[in-house]
Structure formats: C-alpha cells, structure tokens
Design a protein around this motif. Sequence first.
Motif, mmCIF file in Angstrom:
data_model
loop_
_atom_site.group_PDB
_atom_site.id
_atom_site.type_symbol
_atom_site.label_atom_id
_atom_site.label_comp_id
_atom_site.label_asym_id
_atom_site.label_seq_id
_atom_site.Cartn_x
_atom_site.Cartn_y
_atom_site.Cartn_z
ATOM 1 N N ILE A 1 -60.019 28.306 17.812
ATOM 2 C CA ILE A 1 -60.875 27.470 18.667
ATOM 3 C C ILE A 1 -62.088 28.312 19.032
ATOM 4 C CG2 ILE A 1 -61.010 26.062 20.740
ATOM 5 C CD1 ILE A 1 -57.980 25.896 20.747
ATOM 6 N N ASN A 2 -63.199 28.028 18.385
ATOM 7 C CA ASN A 2 -64.378 28.885 18.436
ATOM 8 C C ASN A 2 -65.506 28.216 19.221
ATOM 9 O OD1 ASN A 2 -66.096 31.014 17.868
ATOM 10 N ND2 ASN A 2 -66.582 30.320 15.799
ATOM 11 N N ASP A 3 -66.240 29.020 19.974
ATOM 12 C CA ASP A 3 -67.448 28.558 20.664
ATOM 13 C C ASP A 3 -68.619 29.380 20.130
ATOM 14 O OD1 ASP A 3 -69.468 27.751 22.306
ATOM 15 O OD2 ASP A 3 -68.503 28.294 24.191
ATOM 16 N N PRO A 4 -69.189 28.991 18.976
ATOM 17 C CA PRO A 4 -70.186 29.824 18.301
ATOM 18 C C PRO A 4 -71.543 29.870 18.980
ATOM 19 C CG PRO A 4 -69.924 27.748 17.136
ATOM 20 C CD PRO A 4 -68.877 27.770 18.216
ATOM 21 N N GLN A 5 -71.672 29.233 20.138
ATOM 22 C CA GLN A 5 -72.919 29.312 20.892
ATOM 23 C C GLN A 5 -73.139 30.722 21.438
ATOM 24 O OE1 GLN A 5 -74.964 26.479 24.194
ATOM 25 N NE2 GLN A 5 -72.925 27.173 24.733
ATOM 26 N N PHE A 6 -72.026 31.461 21.633
ATOM 27 C CA PHE A 6 -72.106 32.774 22.270
ATOM 28 C C PHE A 6 -71.907 33.892 21.244
ATOM 29 C CE2 PHE A 6 -70.868 29.862 25.629
ATOM 30 C CZ PHE A 6 -71.722 30.232 26.665
ATOM 31 N N PRO A 7 -72.856 34.831 21.145
ATOM 32 C CA PRO A 7 -72.704 35.945 20.206
ATOM 33 C C PRO A 7 -71.426 36.754 20.417
ATOM 34 C CG PRO A 7 -74.969 35.824 20.978
ATOM 35 C CD PRO A 7 -74.187 34.833 21.789
ATOM 36 N N ALA A 8 -70.984 36.906 21.669
ATOM 37 C CA ALA A 8 -69.739 37.643 21.913
ATOM 38 C C ALA A 8 -68.570 36.954 21.229
ATOM 39 C CB ALA A 8 -69.480 37.766 23.412
ATOM 40 N N VAL A 9 -68.523 35.634 21.327
ATOM 41 C CA VAL A 9 -67.433 34.881 20.703
ATOM 42 C C VAL A 9 -67.534 34.970 19.182
ATOM 43 C CG1 VAL A 9 -66.305 32.640 20.521
ATOM 44 C CG2 VAL A 9 -67.312 33.339 22.695
ATOM 45 N N ILE A 10 -68.754 34.952 18.668
ATOM 46 C CA ILE A 10 -68.939 35.118 17.220
ATOM 47 C C ILE A 10 -68.342 36.450 16.770
ATOM 48 C CG2 ILE A 10 -70.663 35.455 15.407
ATOM 49 C CD1 ILE A 10 -72.445 33.457 16.913
ATOM 50 N N GLY A 11 -68.577 37.501 17.557
ATOM 51 C CA GLY A 11 -68.001 38.807 17.232
ATOM 52 C C GLY A 11 -66.489 38.801 17.314
ATOM 53 N N TRP A 12 -65.941 38.191 18.364
ATOM 54 C CA TRP A 12 -64.481 38.094 18.490
ATOM 55 C C TRP A 12 -63.886 37.341 17.299
ATOM 56 C CZ3 TRP A 12 -65.232 36.183 24.162
ATOM 57 C CH2 TRP A 12 -65.364 37.289 25.021
ATOM 58 N N HIS A 13 -64.524 36.222 16.938
ATOM 59 C CA HIS A 13 -64.034 35.401 15.825
ATOM 60 C C HIS A 13 -64.112 36.173 14.508
ATOM 61 C CE1 HIS A 13 -64.456 32.212 12.694
ATOM 62 N NE2 HIS A 13 -63.471 31.665 13.383
ATOM 63 N N LYS A 14 -65.201 36.880 14.309
ATOM 64 C CA LYS A 14 -65.353 37.690 13.094
ATOM 65 C C LYS A 14 -64.252 38.744 13.010
ATOM 66 C CE LYS A 14 -68.537 41.183 11.157
ATOM 67 N NZ LYS A 14 -68.535 40.762 9.745
ATOM 68 N N GLY A 15 -64.019 39.451 14.116
ATOM 69 C CA GLY A 15 -62.977 40.468 14.126
ATOM 70 C C GLY A 15 -61.600 39.877 13.881
ATOM 71 N N PHE A 16 -61.353 38.682 14.451
ATOM 72 C CA PHE A 16 -60.044 38.059 14.282
ATOM 73 C C PHE A 16 -59.820 37.620 12.837
ATOM 74 C CE2 PHE A 16 -57.313 34.291 14.161
ATOM 75 C CZ PHE A 16 -56.151 34.834 14.692
ATOM 76 N N THR A 17 -60.785 36.926 12.254
ATOM 77 C CA THR A 17 -60.592 36.416 10.893
ATOM 78 C C THR A 17 -60.514 37.552 9.878
ATOM 79 O OG1 THR A 17 -62.994 36.048 10.711
ATOM 80 C CG2 THR A 17 -61.630 34.175 11.371
ATOM 81 N N GLU A 18 -61.343 38.585 10.066
ATOM 82 C CA GLU A 18 -61.263 39.735 9.169
ATOM 83 C C GLU A 18 -59.955 40.495 9.388
ATOM 84 O OE1 GLU A 18 -64.775 42.031 9.840
ATOM 85 O OE2 GLU A 18 -66.070 40.668 8.688
ATOM 86 N N GLY A 19 -59.557 40.617 10.653
ATOM 87 C CA GLY A 19 -58.311 41.312 10.962
ATOM 88 C C GLY A 19 -57.095 40.584 10.428
ATOM 89 N N LEU A 20 -57.140 39.254 10.433
ATOM 90 C CA LEU A 20 -56.012 38.484 9.918
ATOM 91 C C LEU A 20 -55.836 38.739 8.416
ATOM 92 C CD1 LEU A 20 -54.212 36.657 11.644
ATOM 93 C CD2 LEU A 20 -55.359 34.684 10.638
ATOM 94 N N LYS A 21 -56.943 38.845 7.687
ATOM 95 C CA LYS A 21 -56.852 39.163 6.256
ATOM 96 C C LYS A 21 -56.265 40.555 6.047
ATOM 97 C CE LYS A 21 -60.872 36.309 5.081
ATOM 98 N NZ LYS A 21 -62.286 36.323 4.616
ATOM 99 N N GLU A 22 -56.600 41.466 6.947
ATOM 100 C CA GLU A 22 -56.127 42.847 6.826
ATOM 101 C C GLU A 22 -54.664 42.989 7.221
ATOM 102 O OE1 GLU A 22 -57.030 47.226 8.915
ATOM 103 O OE2 GLU A 22 -58.299 45.482 9.370
ATOM 104 N N PHE A 23 -54.299 42.415 8.366
ATOM 105 C CA PHE A 23 -52.969 42.631 8.922
ATOM 106 C C PHE A 23 -51.963 41.537 8.567
ATOM 107 C CE2 PHE A 23 -55.675 44.766 12.268
ATOM 108 C CZ PHE A 23 -55.315 46.063 11.921
ATOM 109 N N CYS A 24 -52.454 40.411 8.093
ATOM 110 C CA CYS A 24 -51.554 39.272 7.876
ATOM 111 C C CYS A 24 -52.014 38.464 6.657
ATOM 112 C CB CYS A 24 -51.537 38.393 9.126
ATOM 113 S SG CYS A 24 -50.119 37.290 9.241
ATOM 114 N N PRO A 25 -51.941 39.055 5.455
ATOM 115 C CA PRO A 25 -52.449 38.359 4.274
ATOM 116 C C PRO A 25 -51.718 37.062 3.956
ATOM 117 C CG PRO A 25 -51.246 40.361 3.658
ATOM 118 C CD PRO A 25 -51.448 40.409 5.133
#
Length: 377
Positions: A203-227
């Motif tokens: 559940i993303n709120d892309p209006q905020f750059p902080a949330v964009i960063g959190w979302h980026k870290g989560f989606t990239e991290g999911l590929k890394e830690f949970c393929p």
Amino acid sequence: MPKNRIRSSAMTLGAAAALILSLAGCAGSSAGQSGEGLDSAGQQALSQAKDFVEKSQSKVTDVALASSSPAIAKDISIVVIPCTYAAEGCKRVADSVQEAGKTLGWETRMIDPAGDPEKMRQAIRTALQLKVDGIVLGAIPEILVKDDVALARAAGIKVVNAMEPNSKEFSDAQTGTDNVQAGRMNAALLAVQTGGLGRVITINDPQFPAVIGWHKGFTEGLKEFCPSCTIVKEMEFQLSGLQTTLPQEFQATLTANPDVNAVWAAYDPVVTAITPVIERSSNPDIRVVSQNADPSALKDLKSGDKPVLGSVGYSIEWIGYSAVDQMNRLFSGSLPDAERLRTVPNKLITSSNVTTVPWDGDADWKNAFLTAWKSAK
C-alpha cells in the motif's frame, strides 16, 4: 554535528530468542519460519534475512551527537508546516520543532495545511507575509511547493526540510533518515515471518519521496531476502483518502486475493486504517509491516493482539530538534556543507524490542542539544 552513523551490535542470545518466539507466535503461512518448500537459493536468502533482522533490531551503539553550538540567534520567528497535523508522524515533527524553538526563546507557530497541496503552498505564502526568519517543512514533498519555497528563500527566509528526502537544492538544510534501508528491514522481517513464501499486498503513497524510498527498499529487499515471495497487488492511495477510500479499496483487494498473508504499508496510520478490515476478514492472521514506529504502533506491538508485526522506527523528535539546530547555525552562518544533510538512525521494532514510546533513537540526543544550546547562550 556530523552526519550520524550506525553500527549496531549483535543481539544478545536472550533478545534473539525473544525475536524468534515473537515471530513464531504469529506465523502467517503453513511453512512458518522454517523455509519448508524452498529451494537452496530460497533457503540461503531466508538465512540472510534472519541475520539481517537480528542486526536491524540491535541497539544503536554509534551515533554522533551535538557537542557545541554557535551563539543562539535572537529575536527570531519561525513557522513549521507539517504535511498534516492529523497524521501522527507529521504532528510529532511539528510539536518537536515548536518545543525546540521555544527552548531557544524563538517565536514559533505552526500552520497546518491538512494534507492539501494548495494549503501547503498557501502556508508558505503566509509565512512570507508574516516576514518570518525561518520555515521548517515537516514531510512536505518538494514537487508540491518548490516554487513557493524558492520565493521564500529569495526573500531571505531560511528553509530547513525535515523528514522528506528532497533534493539538496530545494532547501538550506535537511534532516532525515535512510529510507531505502528501512524498506529492506521490513522486507527481511516479512521473509522470516512467512518462511520465505509471502503473498504480499503493498500500500504505497508515492506522493511522498520518503515513502518512495521505503517502497524501493522493500521491493528490492523482497527480491534479495525472499525470492519466492510474490507481490500479488500494488495499491496506491493519497493521504486525503486514508480514512475513507483506502479501507474500502483494501477490503476489495483482500476479497479478490484470499491467500494473502502479509502487507507492506506506507506508514503507521495506514496500518491503523486497515486493521479493522483485516480483523474481520477470512484471514485475521495477516501480518503488516510499516514505517515510523509511532506511539500507537508501538503500543499495538506491545499488546501483541493486532495485525502489526513490525515498524521501522527513527526518532522524529530528534529530526525536529536537529532541524532547529540547523536553523540556528544557518542564522549564524556556521553550518558547514557537511552538516546541511543530517540523518538519524533506523531500527526495526517488533514486540520483542519495544523500549521507549516513542523510540528515542537509543541515544540521549535531546540532552546533547540542550546542553550545547545552554552553553552557547
């Protein structure tokens, strides 16, 4: 005060055991945390996720705190503009800026735009009309107010940006945190929680750059830690619909995806908004991760009877005090380039490691600022 650094110590055996027990008690998949059904690559990724969760939950042991201050500027008036005072994180930064400003003897006031972009711009124009000396922006996206901030700075008003990772050209100084790192922490936690077999709604709120960063870290991290994890639906919303349209849309998404076992939420107020939907759903064992570690989230984590599994905390109050300290240094002309961008540490908080409410950053940063300011008066 130089840019803060984080070096987390290893968890004690007791803390690690508490983490394992807390996760096991709220397993969201039949595999639990065992990784049953994963191939060798998935097993290795899950092992790395467990290590990263332990590291992310460790006490922060290495931070740089204020040790001195230039003379406190006199006869100063500042305005703080939060994204909306109704959102707990934005309220916290506004309150801390006002508290710190008043400690320095400054006239401080808050203008609440209530999440409305036009009111954000109007708040800056009001500050211009008031002829204030400084403006602190609390979680205000650059794209919404860039032109008005430029006008304020052209008029000689100092602008400090708090919480949002806007461009360095946008303001005179900025204090925030490592948002991508925070997202990776939550990805690792969900990997462990679901045994590497997460079926996730974001559940993303892309209006905020902080949330964009959190979302980026989560989606990239999911590929890394949970393929073997799958994001089954990526939802987007705006802050104005937090209490209205979002719960309805989330309800429809859950109904269409009954096998979901985990949710990544943009920030803690989202968790509050969707919790009733999860609790009355066909799968009340769905677990949610988020950011901010607001007091309400920490209380729910301590109680252990809500869907929230973890929230990445950073001391918003620390950010507010740092912004005021940067403002004072700007007034004195003694803010070096290296201190125009400051960061405070992140920490992954679950039911096993809730300490202070709100989290204090594992450091006595407030006393450090107060001591430095008192010595400078």
